[in-house]
Design a protein around this motif. Structure first.
Motif, PDB file in Angstrom:
ATOM      1  N   ARG A 144       0.938  -0.587  -0.312  1.00  0.00           N
ATOM      2  CA  ARG A 144       0.055  -0.269   0.109  1.00  0.00           C
ATOM      3  C   ARG A 144       0.987   1.351   0.242  1.00  0.00           C
ATOM      4  O   ARG A 144       0.190   2.329   0.131  1.00  0.00           O
ATOM      5  CB  ARG A 144      -0.593  -0.221   0.837  1.00  0.00           C
ATOM      6  N   THR A 168      -0.409  -2.105 -10.069  1.00  0.00           N
ATOM      7  CA  THR A 168      -1.266  -1.843  -8.393  1.00  0.00           C
ATOM      8  C   THR A 168      -0.532  -0.721  -8.472  1.00  0.00           C
ATOM      9  O   THR A 168      -1.085  -0.310  -7.207  1.00  0.00           O
ATOM     10  CB  THR A 168      -0.376  -3.631  -7.729  1.00  0.00           C
ATOM     11  N   ASP A 196      -3.782   9.431   2.356  1.00  0.00           N
ATOM     12  CA  ASP A 196      -3.526   9.620   2.271  1.00  0.00           C
ATOM     13  C   ASP A 196      -2.826  11.599   2.802  1.00  0.00           C
ATOM     14  O   ASP A 196      -3.490  10.655   3.629  1.00  0.00           O
ATOM     15  CB  ASP A 196      -2.063   9.308   2.666  1.00  0.00           C
ATOM     16  N   LEU A 197      -2.766  11.444   1.675  1.00  0.00           N
ATOM     17  CA  LEU A 197      -2.458  13.319   1.554  1.00  0.00           C
ATOM     18  C   LEU A 197      -3.220  13.625   2.054  1.00  0.00           C
ATOM     19  O   LEU A 197      -3.522  15.058   3.198  1.00  0.00           O
ATOM     20  CB  LEU A 197      -1.417  13.856   0.494  1.00  0.00           C
ATOM     21  N   THR A 198      -4.651  13.674   1.543  1.00  0.00           N
ATOM     22  CA  THR A 198      -5.152  14.556   1.723  1.00  0.00           C
ATOM     23  C   THR A 198      -6.411  14.715   3.077  1.00  0.00           C
ATOM     24  O   THR A 198      -7.401  15.264   2.922  1.00  0.00           O
ATOM     25  CB  THR A 198      -6.001  15.063   0.196  1.00  0.00           C
ATOM     26  N   GLY A 199      -6.994  13.198   2.815  1.00  0.00           N
ATOM     27  CA  GLY A 199      -8.075  11.943   3.908  1.00  0.00           C
ATOM     28  C   GLY A 199      -9.628  12.561   2.539  1.00  0.00           C
ATOM     29  O   GLY A 199     -10.395  11.943   2.954  1.00  0.00           O
ATOM     30  N   GLU A 201     -12.516   5.807  -5.106  1.00  0.00           N
ATOM     31  CA  GLU A 201     -11.620   4.743  -4.048  1.00  0.00           C
ATOM     32  C   GLU A 201     -10.856   3.439  -4.865  1.00  0.00           C
ATOM     33  O   GLU A 201     -10.538   3.400  -5.851  1.00  0.00           O
ATOM     34  CB  GLU A 201     -13.249   3.578  -4.072  1.00  0.00           C
ATOM     35  N   PRO A 202      -9.699   3.338  -3.601  1.00  0.00           N
ATOM     36  CA  PRO A 202      -8.769   2.552  -4.629  1.00  0.00           C
ATOM     37  C   PRO A 202      -9.335   1.183  -5.571  1.00  0.00           C
ATOM     38  O   PRO A 202      -9.472   0.513  -4.234  1.00  0.00           O
ATOM     39  CB  PRO A 202      -7.977   1.903  -3.227  1.00  0.00           C
ATOM     40  N   TRP A 249      -8.196  -1.994  -5.858  1.00  0.00           N
ATOM     41  CA  TRP A 249      -7.510  -3.043  -5.174  1.00  0.00           C
ATOM     42  C   TRP A 249      -7.552  -4.130  -6.224  1.00  0.00           C
ATOM     43  O   TRP A 249      -6.538  -5.236  -5.778  1.00  0.00           O
ATOM     44  CB  TRP A 249      -7.856  -3.161  -3.699  1.00  0.00           C
ATOM     45  N   MET A 250      -8.530  -4.649  -6.231  1.00  0.00           N
ATOM     46  CA  MET A 250      -7.797  -5.678  -7.535  1.00  0.00           C
ATOM     47  C   MET A 250      -7.483  -5.394  -8.213  1.00  0.00           C
ATOM     48  O   MET A 250      -6.960  -6.044  -9.558  1.00  0.00           O
ATOM     49  CB  MET A 250      -9.669  -6.168  -8.061  1.00  0.00           C
TER      50      MET A 250
END
Lengths: 135, 487
Positions: free
Chosen positions: B47, B388, B399-402, B408-409, B411-412
């Motif tokens: 991640r 990825t 993480d940076l901006t909240g 949305e990530p 992940w697949m």
């Protein structure tokens, strides 16, 4: 070595800006939005074999020790090596703040579980497990 | 010969005064982002951009660029951009010590990096990866601010050595177009650089060369004099020579990959390969290190390490790994090449040479196989994880901006299935093996023109055995551990 005063100042200014940028990203590792919720992880078996179905139980408790109900959580299982396909599962809510899921971890090695989602009041929550060793 | 510098668009772009800067800036930007995320982002390797960009994308793209074009990643090295900026302030006053003008420091560092990678599971540690990148920048900066030329690239940088050896298999090479033009050249700007005519005052010319004259265009910092340059060893593809040559006499020419490994003539900045045992040992480290690096990610590695720990009566991971590395990087190469040399002696193809001399010469023949194994390994991670970077980038934005400014990530999003990549990996090893066999035979033909086939047999066996070992390693189930190997 010889030095140029104006260039030195420019370099110092550049370094200061870089430091400022670096410090501004210090917020990247944010505390969870709701720090009052504690998560405890239980995996059965604790060290499953590759491709073995393991039962995950995630228990959420608030600061007073009461069950946290109504959360919507998804669990991501990540290998220790970047670039590998994660395993993603939605959890099912059970009584008393217990959230369960069935996990099939697809490779031997170390995995990390990350549960993320929202609490009943919409608060964003992310919790990370200790490492899981898959045999 | 096709000269890529004559191609429309590509030629003018490559020759552009700022061409290297355009390549370096994106990598510098990527380095800043990955260091920031590595230091302050989530400490979960898959991640975090530090681990994903460094261990999945950078390594994979690097070998692809080397095989497709040439040493592009040295050309685009952001550390040299930072160094050049620093040199506007502090000019190096020393020359690299003569006693260290060999690859020995780089060999030690290369081995140390391979060892640290396994010992500390660097692939699983975003913050450590970020610190490694920072340390790399700092080392390059310190060395090249103190010492003139590209001392860091030529004598220190482990990635550079990896690239130099790999670039012997690249399809392009910088070389002169017309030897007569070079013979009549009196300025040799390709190596000395182009200086402003004295007396000249340039307000911003803080970079100064001989007798304080401003350097308008530097020449080769790695001491490769183009008329005597052979192959890509030690060439960072910076194109300084191309821009410095007042006669436009340097081409980025297509060529037969690997041909330079057979060349015995004296090379500018290097000398004869047959008189460079440091280069030969670097080749062995490159090849056997590839096998060790891939092996460490498999399930049998765990068994071997457990067995060694039991045999040594230790639970120290450092001691066990040191034993594995000693066996894989010292004992095994010595045994295999020594045995091949002894067989050469028995078959009468050693001639007046010693086993050591011949073994070190044939070490260069192993480079194609080594690159095949590295490509199979790095290619696996790139192909299975190429996408990825998208979810990790999305996650980094959160993480940076909240906020989910990039969505949305997903992940697949990963890449190819490992099973599908396995065929490609086998192809890499096979092609590498064939390349090594060809080089070994060519070397035999040069050293033993009367009996080249017989002379090449022992070395052919070494190559086939190594290729078989690599194939076996790649077929093993992966086991990515990030805690103590004995745990």
């Amino acid at each position: 070595m010889s030095y140029d005063r104006s260039a030195t100042q420019a370099l110092i200014r550049g370094a200061a800006i870089a430091l400022l940028l670096a410090c501004s990203t210090a917020g990247c590792e944010r505390e969870p939005s709701d720090v009052t919720v504690a998560a405890s992880w239980h995996l059965d078996p604790t060290s499953p074999e590759s491709h073995e179905q393991a039962r995950l139980q995630l228990i959420l408790r608030d600061a007073a020790g009461h069950a946290v109900r109504g959360a919507r959580l998804r669990v991501e299982a990540h290998m220790s090596h970047p670039g590998m396909a994660p395993v993603l599962v939605e959890t099912r809510e059970q009584p008393d703040g217990v959230y369960t899921a069935s996990l099939e971890l697809t490779m031997a090695g170390n995995w990390t579980l990350v549960a993320s989602g929202t609490l009943a009041d919409g608060t964003v929550i992310t919790r990370t497990s200790a490492g899981v060793v898959v045999r | 010969m096709t000269d890529l510098l004559r191609w429309p668009v590509i030629g003018p772009l490559a020759r552009h005064q700022r061409a290297r800067l355009f390549l370096q800036l994106p990598l510098l930007g990527a380095a800043v982002v990955l260091v920031a995320h590595g230091l302050f982002g989530p400490q979960i390797a898959p991640r975090n951009l530090a681990t994903v960009l460094t261990w999945v994308h950078y390594r994979g793209l690097l070998v692809i660029a080397l095989l497709a074009i040439g040493n592009l990643f040295c050309a685009a090295c952001p550390m040299m951009l930072v160094r050049d900026a620093a040199r506007r302030v502090a000019h190096p006053g020393w020359r690299w010590p003569r006693a260290l003008r060999r690859k020995w420091p780089a060999i030690v560092l290369f081995a140390a990096v391979l060892f640290a990678y396994e010992r500390f599971d660097l692939w699983s540690l975003p913050r450590a990866t970020a610190w490694l990148v920072l340390a790399y920048f700092a080392a390059a900066l310190v060395v090249d601010v103190l010492f003139a030329g590209a001392s860091f690239c030529k004598y220190i940088c482990p990635i550079g050595q990896f690239n130099f050896l790999s670039a012997t298999l690249s399809p392009t090479e910088l070389r002169i177009r017309n030897a007569d033009t070079c013979r009549s050249c009196r300025t040799v700007d390709c190596i000395r650089g182009r200086l402003a005519p004295p007396p000249l005052t340039i307000p911003l010319a803080s970079v100064r060369g001989r007798a304080g004259r401003a350097v308008l265009q530097r020449g080769c910092e790695l001491n490769l004099f183009l008329p005597a340059k052979i192959g890509n060893l030690d060439c960072t593809l910076c194109l300084d020579c191309v821009r410095a040559c007042p006669h436009d006499n340097i081409a980025l020419a297509t060529r037969v990959p690997g041909e330079e490994l057979v060349e015995t003539a004296r090379r500018s900045g290097i000398g004869r390969l047959s008189q460079r045992p440091d280069f030969a040992l670097l080749c062995l480290l490159f090849v056997f290190g590839a096998v060790i690096n891939a092996f460490a990610m498999t399930a049998p590695a765990h068994l071997v390490e457990t067995w060694i720990a039991s045999a040594l009566g230790t639970r120290s991971e450092t001691a066990v790994l040191a034993a594995v590395f000693a066996a894989g990087l010292v004992v095994l190469p010595l045994a295999m090449l020594g045995a091949a040399g002894v067989v050469s002696g028995l078959t009468g193809t050693l001639g007046s040479e010693t086993v050591r001399t011949v073994a070190l010469r044939y070490a260069f023949a192993l480079v194609p196989l080594g690159l095949g194994i590295w490509t199979a390994h790095y290619g696996f991670h790139l192909l299975t994880g190429v996408m990825t970077v998208i979810p990790v980038g999305q996650s980094a934005a959160i993480d940076l901006t909240g906020r989910q400014i990039l969505g949305e990530p997903l992940w697949m999003l990963t890449g190819m299935r490992p099973g599908a990549v396995y065929v490609i990996q086998l192809g890499c090893v096979l092609i590498g093996m064939l390349g090594s066999l060809a080089v070994a035979f060519q070397l035999s033909a040069r050293m033993h023109p009367a009996r080249p086939l017989l002379a090449s047999v022992p070395w052919t066996l070494v190559i086939v055995l190594l290729a078989a070992a690599a194939t076996w390693v790649l077929s093993q189930p992966m086991e990515m551990r990030a805690v103590g190997l004995l745990g």
